[in-house]
Design a protein around this motif. Structure first.
Motif, short mmCIF file in Angstrom:
data_model
loop_
_atom_site.label_atom_id
_atom_site.label_comp_id
_atom_site.label_asym_id
_atom_site.label_seq_id
_atom_site.Cartn_x
_atom_site.Cartn_y
_atom_site.Cartn_z
N GLY A 107 0.76 -1.22 -0.07
CA GLY A 107 0.09 -0.08 -0.07
C GLY A 107 0.79 1.21 0.05
N ASP A 108 2.18 1.16 0.36
CA ASP A 108 2.90 2.41 0.37
C ASP A 108 4.36 2.07 -0.37
N MET A 109 4.17 1.47 -1.31
CA MET A 109 5.69 0.93 -1.81
C MET A 109 6.23 2.06 -2.70
N GLU A 110 5.25 3.03 -3.53
CA GLU A 110 5.77 3.99 -4.16
C GLU A 110 6.26 5.14 -3.48
N ALA A 111 5.84 5.36 -2.35
CA ALA A 111 6.27 6.41 -1.70
C ALA A 111 7.83 5.93 -0.82
N ALA A 112 7.67 4.90 -0.58
CA ALA A 112 9.02 4.17 0.14
C ALA A 112 10.07 4.29 -0.92
N ILE A 113 9.72 3.99 -1.97
CA ILE A 113 10.91 3.90 -3.24
C ILE A 113 11.19 5.54 -3.38
N GLU A 114 10.32 6.45 -3.50
CA GLU A 114 10.73 7.59 -3.76
C GLU A 114 11.57 8.19 -2.55
N ALA A 115 11.38 7.77 -1.26
CA ALA A 115 12.14 8.17 -0.29
C ALA A 115 13.55 7.83 -0.07
N GLY A 116 13.67 6.42 -0.54
CA GLY A 116 15.18 5.98 -0.70
C GLY A 116 14.91 4.52 -0.22
N SER A 117 13.74 3.85 -0.32
CA SER A 117 14.00 2.10 -0.08
C SER A 117 14.84 1.56 -1.03
N THR A 118 15.65 0.62 -0.46
CA THR A 118 16.17 -0.29 -1.17
C THR A 118 15.58 -1.77 -0.95
N MET A 119 14.59 -2.04 -0.35
CA MET A 119 14.14 -3.16 -0.10
C MET A 119 12.61 -3.20 0.30
N VAL A 120 11.68 -3.57 -0.41
CA VAL A 120 10.39 -3.65 -0.21
C VAL A 120 9.62 -4.95 0.11
N ARG A 121 8.85 -4.86 1.04
CA ARG A 121 8.41 -6.40 1.72
C ARG A 121 7.00 -6.48 1.20
N ILE A 122 6.92 -7.39 0.38
CA ILE A 122 5.58 -7.84 -0.55
C ILE A 122 5.05 -9.08 -0.30
N GLY A 123 3.86 -9.22 0.24
CA GLY A 123 3.63 -10.73 0.48
C GLY A 123 2.09 -11.08 0.00
N THR A 124 0.94 -10.51 0.48
CA THR A 124 -0.33 -10.87 -0.10
C THR A 124 -0.48 -10.49 -1.69
N ALA A 125 0.35 -9.65 -2.08
CA ALA A 125 0.24 -9.29 -3.56
C ALA A 125 0.96 -10.24 -4.51
N ILE A 126 2.07 -11.15 -3.81
CA ILE A 126 2.40 -12.29 -4.56
C ILE A 126 1.95 -13.38 -4.26
N PHE A 127 1.51 -13.78 -3.03
CA PHE A 127 1.15 -15.04 -2.64
C PHE A 127 -0.62 -15.20 -2.48
N GLY A 128 -0.98 -14.09 -2.55
CA GLY A 128 -2.78 -14.07 -2.06
C GLY A 128 -2.71 -13.80 -0.60
N ALA A 129 -4.21 -14.14 0.02
CA ALA A 129 -4.58 -13.92 1.13
C ALA A 129 -3.98 -14.82 2.12
N ARG A 130 -3.46 -14.54 3.39
CA ARG A 130 -2.85 -15.43 4.22
C ARG A 130 -3.84 -16.31 4.90
N ASP A 131 -3.33 -17.56 5.32
CA ASP A 131 -4.17 -18.32 6.34
C ASP A 131 -3.52 -18.45 7.54
N TYR A 132 -3.94 -17.86 8.49
CA TYR A 132 -3.20 -17.64 9.82
C TYR A 132 -3.86 -18.82 10.87
N SER A 133 -4.66 -19.69 10.26
CA SER A 133 -5.30 -20.77 11.26
C SER A 133 -4.10 -21.66 11.64
N LYS A 134 -3.06 -21.80 10.85
CA LYS A 134 -2.03 -22.62 11.08
C LYS A 134 -0.88 -22.17 11.78
N SER A 135 -0.78 -20.81 12.00
CA SER A 135 0.35 -20.06 12.63
C SER A 135 0.38 -19.99 14.05
#
Length: 237
Positions: A209-237
């Motif tokens: 949700g904030d990747m573009e702003a982070a990159i403009e500010a100088g991020s060198t590593m963005v952490r992306i989960g759901t947009a790659i793998f889909g919704a998470r199942d926390y029932s097993k965690s």
């Protein structure tokens, strides 16, 4: 529904577009695929799509995945990042299994990670977590604590200080996102001036949700989960 490979291609394109928009060179931002709660088959699919770096939040789950890929797919040479909170009684598993840790915010944890890093492994690459929003519910150092912890980490032979990480307040407007990320970038620059001999080159900040702003500010590593793998199942965690 897109495949994991299609999702990675889409996110990579968004990263490249954001870099170009703010005049940053290509490949100056690394995609960290957050694979917490996801099965090894999904990680394998991402790896076959060219993804190398994976982030895990839960110590035992992450250690089990590291062991699985070391045994069954060593040819992939995946890079494992621990991005969750670290309890003292779980620090050994982090020290023994991960290449990077993003969430060091206490001297006790830094010392334990150093002492528990196995002989023969390269130094653990360390990011200090900063609480830029001042929220009591979030972990992380305040600005006044950063330099003392950096001094300790830089003295420990089995740790290498690489930079800072933050999880800022969840806000939707771009200006507020950018302001928070610029604050962290400024702290990283101040840290680099204070410790010129350290390889302080990493800012782990920015999610879907904030990747573009982070990159403009100088991020060198963005952490992306759901947009790659889909919704998470926390029932097993």
């Amino acid at each position: 529904m897109n495949s994991i490979q299609q999702n990675i291609e889409q996110i990579t394109s968004q990263i490249e577009s954001a870099q170009q928009k703010c005049g940053r060179p290509r490949e100056s931002v690394q995609l960290l695929a957050v694979s917490k709660t996801k099965p090894v088959d999904a990680i394998l699919e991402a790896a076959h799509a060219g993804q190398v770096a994976f982030g895990e939040n839960y110590v035992q789950e992450g250690a089990d995945k590291v062991a699985y890929f070391n045994e069954h797919h060593p040819e992939l040479e995946l890079e494992w990042h621990f991005i969750g909170p670290i309890q003292s009684n779980k620090s050994r598993h982090v020290a023994e299994n991960f290449a990077w840790v993003h969430t060091v915010d206490r001297a006790k944890i830094a010392q334990r990670l150093n002492d528990q890093r196995p002989a023969g492994m390269p130094p653990l690459q360390v990011l200090m977590q900063v609480n830029t929003s001042g929220e009591a519910s979030k972990s992380g150092l305040n600005e006044n604590e950063i330099f003392a912890l950096a001094e300790l980490i830089s003295s420990l032979p089995n740790l290498t200080l690489r930079g800072l990480m933050s999880i800022p307040a969840n806000v939707s407007d771009y200006a507020s996102q950018l302001s928070a990320f610029k604050q962290l970038a400024g702290l990283k620059d101040a840290l680099a001036k204070r410790f010129p001999d350290e390889q302080l080159d990493t800012l782990s900040m920015g999610m879907s949700g904030d990747m573009e702003a982070a990159i403009e500010a100088g991020s060198t590593m963005v952490r992306i989960g759901t947009a790659i793998f889909g919704a998470r199942d926390y029932s097993k965690s």
